[in-house]
Structures are given as structure tokens and as C-alpha cells.
Enzyme design. Structure first.
Site, PDB file in Angstrom:
ATOM      1  CD  GLU A  82      -2.321  -7.252   3.165  1.00 51.01           C
ATOM      2  OE1 GLU A  82      -2.177  -6.095   2.825  1.00 51.01           O
ATOM      3  OE2 GLU A  82      -3.107  -7.739   4.338  1.00 51.01           O
ATOM      4  CD  GLU A 109       1.812  -5.427   5.713  1.00 52.24           C
ATOM      5  OE1 GLU A 109       2.283  -6.259   6.025  1.00 52.24           O
ATOM      6  OE2 GLU A 109       1.093  -5.503   4.607  1.00 52.24           O
ATOM      7  CB  ALA A 167      -0.853  -0.157   1.241  1.00 49.88           C
ATOM      8  N   GLY A 214       0.491  -4.783   0.946  1.00 54.86           N
ATOM      9  CA  GLY A 214      -0.702  -4.939   0.011  1.00 54.86           C
ATOM     10  C   GLY A 214      -0.534  -5.721  -1.294  1.00 54.86           C
TER      11      GLY A 214
HETATM   12  N1  COA Z   1       4.428   3.077  -0.548  1.00 57.57           N
HETATM   13  C1  COA Z   1       5.072   4.247  -1.245  1.00 57.57           C
HETATM   14  N2  COA Z   1       6.096   4.401  -1.786  1.00 57.57           N
HETATM   15  C2  COA Z   1       6.999   3.364  -2.055  1.00 57.57           C
HETATM   16  C3  COA Z   1       6.548   1.994  -1.460  1.00 57.57           C
HETATM   17  C4  COA Z   1       5.276   1.936  -0.699  1.00 57.57           C
HETATM   18  N3  COA Z   1       4.861   0.887  -0.322  1.00 57.57           N
HETATM   19  N4  COA Z   1       7.719   1.132  -2.023  1.00 57.57           N
HETATM   20  C5  COA Z   1       8.510   1.799  -2.544  1.00 57.57           C
HETATM   21  N5  COA Z   1       7.988   2.943  -2.787  1.00 57.57           N
HETATM   22  C6  COA Z   1       8.710   4.201  -3.278  1.00 57.57           C
HETATM   23  C7  COA Z   1       9.958   4.420  -2.554  1.00 57.57           C
HETATM   24  O1  COA Z   1       9.587   5.467  -1.603  1.00 57.57           O
HETATM   25  C8  COA Z   1      10.760   5.254  -3.703  1.00 57.57           C
HETATM   26  O2  COA Z   1      10.134   6.439  -3.861  1.00 57.57           O
HETATM   27  P1  COA Z   1      11.393   7.865  -4.278  1.00 57.57           P
HETATM   28  O3  COA Z   1      12.038   7.293  -5.466  1.00 57.57           O
HETATM   29  O4  COA Z   1      10.220   8.831  -4.620  1.00 57.57           O
HETATM   30  O5  COA Z   1      12.082   7.804  -2.736  1.00 57.57           O
HETATM   31  C9  COA Z   1      10.791   4.274  -4.961  1.00 57.57           C
HETATM   32  O6  COA Z   1       9.365   3.597  -4.605  1.00 57.57           O
HETATM   33  C10 COA Z   1      11.535   3.232  -4.971  1.00 57.57           C
HETATM   34  O7  COA Z   1      11.755   2.461  -3.838  1.00 57.57           O
HETATM   35  P2  COA Z   1      13.061   2.354  -2.976  1.00 57.57           P
HETATM   36  O8  COA Z   1      12.763   2.044  -1.756  1.00 57.57           O
HETATM   37  O9  COA Z   1      14.143   3.675  -3.379  1.00 57.57           O
HETATM   38  O10 COA Z   1      13.784   1.047  -3.678  1.00 57.57           O
HETATM   39  P3  COA Z   1      14.683   0.063  -3.136  1.00 57.57           P
HETATM   40  O11 COA Z   1      15.265  -0.960  -4.154  1.00 57.57           O
HETATM   41  O12 COA Z   1      15.681   0.635  -2.498  1.00 57.57           O
HETATM   42  O13 COA Z   1      13.842  -0.963  -2.168  1.00 57.57           O
HETATM   43  C11 COA Z   1      11.886  -2.137  -1.298  1.00 57.57           C
HETATM   44  C12 COA Z   1      12.689  -1.617  -2.553  1.00 57.57           C
HETATM   45  C13 COA Z   1      10.792  -2.710  -1.813  1.00 57.57           C
HETATM   46  C14 COA Z   1      12.794  -2.998  -0.399  1.00 57.57           C
HETATM   47  C15 COA Z   1      11.560  -0.836  -0.571  1.00 57.57           C
HETATM   48  O14 COA Z   1      11.133   0.073  -1.377  1.00 57.57           O
HETATM   49  C16 COA Z   1      10.403  -1.229   0.647  1.00 57.57           C
HETATM   50  O15 COA Z   1      10.742  -1.836   1.574  1.00 57.57           O
HETATM   51  N6  COA Z   1       9.010  -0.812   0.233  1.00 57.57           N
HETATM   52  C17 COA Z   1       8.128  -0.593   1.345  1.00 57.57           C
HETATM   53  C18 COA Z   1       7.648  -2.120   1.342  1.00 57.57           C
HETATM   54  C19 COA Z   1       6.518  -1.971   2.494  1.00 57.57           C
HETATM   55  O16 COA Z   1       6.843  -1.975   3.703  1.00 57.57           O
HETATM   56  N7  COA Z   1       5.306  -2.354   2.146  1.00 57.57           N
HETATM   57  C20 COA Z   1       4.149  -2.606   2.983  1.00 57.57           C
HETATM   58  C21 COA Z   1       3.415  -1.359   2.970  1.00 57.57           C
HETATM   59  S1  COA Z   1       2.113  -1.611   4.057  1.00 57.57           S
END
Ligand code: COA
Length: 258
Positions: free
Chosen positions: A115, A135, A66, A112
Site C-alpha cells: 500500500e 490481509e 503493518a 501496508g
Molecule cells: N508484522 C509484524 N511482524 C512481522 C510482520 C508483520 N507484518 N512480518 C514479519 N514480521 C516479523 C515476524 O513475526 C518475525 O519476527 P520474529 O523473528 O520476532 O518471530 C520476523 O519479522 C521475520 O519474519 P518471518 O515470518 O520469520 O520470515 P519468513 O521469511 O518466514 O516469512 C513473510 C516472510 C513475509 C512471508 C512473513 O513474515 C509474513 O507472512 N509476514 C506477514 C505478512 C502480512 O500478512 N502482512 C500484512 C499485514 S496487515
């Protein structure tokens, strides 16, 4: 309806939905959830579409969760509304579709995203996909059905471990635990899903819908309601504020524990 966040192609009675926000790793914001709701409704009503495949744009992510930026400042009420509306609009809708839905997991399927994949009727993943429900690392719990569907698929113990550690698993472990049905090379992911779709299309659409309804009927309980309440309560905690702020500030969370 014109879509800004998703792409739809229909070919050979197969509807392919691609979530198309690659710069945000296809994170599910409200607009994308609305669009997916309408797309699934339209495709389910289209008699010429016999199977639906859903995937993410690019090679990096199916859906990375999400949209954290969108809900970081929500209140308890807004948090529970987010879960309740999301479950009704999209996740329960997908599970109850009369047209089979296959998740083609092409990269990260987190929160999400996993999910959504779990609400689909089954899942095929590319060999570099990574899956998890992170989460609790944000001070919240899965709110789009994850606490219910993950144990249904992998068993209670494995679901507990994934949710409590907030860790990610690779495709081999996902295959072994029953979370996905097959693992294929990235370039074979959509062709493999289409091949399975073709087998489904040979069978009776009426019987297929009846089978989906009958299988789903075995899993009805009140867990989804409990998940919505608990998810909403997380939005009133300091841990949630710290978890989401730390993510957006790109630092490790230091949870106060209240
Ligand atoms: N919500 C909002 N933005 C998200 C996102 C999310 N769930 N997941 C990734 N993004 C965005 C990042 O903020 C980043 O944006 P920016 O370039 O404007 O800063 C962009 O997507 C790229 O992500 P980034 O984190 O830089 O990539 P990465 O390769 O370093 O890491 C992940 C990849 C998937 C490990 C990492 O993005 C992450 O942990 N995401 C969140 C996962 C999460 O907790 N999901 C559950 C949400 S309830």
C-alpha cells in the site's frame, strides 16, 4: 526530529529514505509511520530535494506490512482509527507530495508495504521482489488505501484476485499487470531509480507538481472512507482474532466464519 526506524540520505538533489527495521522485515509500526510522516514533510519542504526514493533495509523486504503484533488486540474503534490515521498521516500524504516519490521495492512488499509502494508516484522492483495484499488471510481487509489503489493500477479483476486469494505475485507478473514500471537486478535497483530521478530533475519542478496534482485529481472518490469503515468492522469479528493470533503463534488460521 531524530529517527530510530528510518535512515535519510540526501545526495545530488535526491532524498533516499530507507525503512530500517530489518529484523521485523521493516513492518510499519506506529512509530515508523510517524517518522515517515515527518521525513516526507521535511523533504517536500526542502527545495534542494527534487525527487525522493523510498526503500527497505536489507535484501529481504521492502515492508512486510503493518505491524501485526501492534494491532492484534484492537477494538472496532481502534481498528478504524488505525486505518484513518495511517491514511491521513502517511499514505495520502505520500500520494499528494509535490516532490515525486519513487518506491524502490527491494523484496517483500506485503499489506501496508504494498500500500505504501502504491501511494508512491511509481514503482521499480528488484527481480526477486514479491508483492501481495494478504490481509484477508488475517481476517481483515487492506486499510491503507489498498482496495482503492490496487484496482486503479492493475484493474478491478486482477485486484479482486490478489485481495481475495491473499496471494503474492512476483516481479514479472507485477510488471505485466502495471503494478510496477520496471524490473531490475537487486544491485541495480537504487542506481536505476536514481537514473530516472535525474531525468525528472531536468524538468520544471512547478510543472511536475502541477502534473502530480492533476493526475491525482482524476481518482478522487469516497472509496477510502468505505475502506476505513469496513476495515474497522473486521476488528469486531472472531475471524480477525483467529487470523492475527494464528500469525503470531506461527500456525495456520482456522476461521470460524463470523
Ligand atoms: N508484522 C509484524 N511482524 C512481522 C510482520 C508483520 N507484518 N512480518 C514479519 N514480521 C516479523 C515476524 O513475526 C518475525 O519476527 P520474529 O523473528 O520476532 O518471530 C520476523 O519479522 C521475520 O519474519 P518471518 O515470518 O520469520 O520470515 P519468513 O521469511 O518466514 O516469512 C513473510 C516472510 C513475509 C512471508 C512473513 O513474515 C509474513 O507472512 N509476514 C506477514 C505478512 C502480512 O500478512 N502482512 C500484512 C499485514 S496487515
Amino acid at each position: 526530529m531524530d529517527f530510530e526506524n528510518i535512515l535519510i540520505e540526501i545526495e545530488d538533489q535526491i532524498g533516499l529514505i530507507t525503512i530500517n527495521r530489518p529484523k521485523k522485515l521493516n513492518a510499519l509500526n506506529k512509530a515508523t509511520i510517524e517518522e515517515l510522516h515527518h521525513a516526507f514533510k521535511d523533504l517536500d519542504e526542502d527545495e534542494d530535494v527534487r525527487v525522493i526514493i523510498i526503500t527497505g533495509a536489507g535484501e529481504k523486504a521492502f515492508v512486510a506490512g503493518a505491524d501485526i503484533a501492534e494491532f492484534a488486540n484492537y477494538s472496532v474503534y481502534e481498528g478504524s482509527q488505525l486505518a484513518a490515521k495511517g491514511q491521513e498521516l502517511l499514505f495520502n500524504q505520500v500520494e499528494r507530495m509535490q516532490t515525486p516519490v519513487i518506491a524502490a521495492i527491494n523484496g517483500f512488499a506485503l499489506g501496508g508495504g504494498l500500500e505504501l509502494a502504491m501511494a508512491c508516484h511509481f514503482r521499480i522492483a528488484s527481480d526477486h521482489a514479491r508483492m501481495g495484499l494478504p490481509e484477508t488471510s488475517l481476517g481483515v481487509i487492506p486499510g491503507y488505501g489498498g482496495t482503492q489503489r490496487l484496482p486503479q493500477l492493475v484493474g478491478k479483476g486482477r485486484a479482486m484476485e490478489m485481495i481475495l486469494t491473499a496471494g503474492m505475485i512476483g516481479t514479472e507478473q507485477a510488471l505485466m499487470s502495471g503494478l510496477i514500471n520496471q524490473m531490475v537486478a537487486q544491485e541495480l535497483l537504487i542506481p536505476c531509480c536514481k537514473k530516472i530521478a535525474t531525468k525528472i530533475i531536468n524538468n520544471s519542478p512547478v510543472a511536475i507538481a502541477a502534473a502530480i496534482n492533476s493526475i491525482n485529481a482524476g481518482y478522487n472518490n469516497n472509496g477510502y472512507k468505505k475502506e476505513i469503515e469496513s476495515f474497522g468492522e473486521c476488528f469486531g469479528t472472531d475471524d480477525f482474532k483467529e487470523g492475527t493470533t494464528a500469525f503470531l503463534e506461527k500456525r495456520k488460521a482456522n476461521f470460524p466464519g463470523k
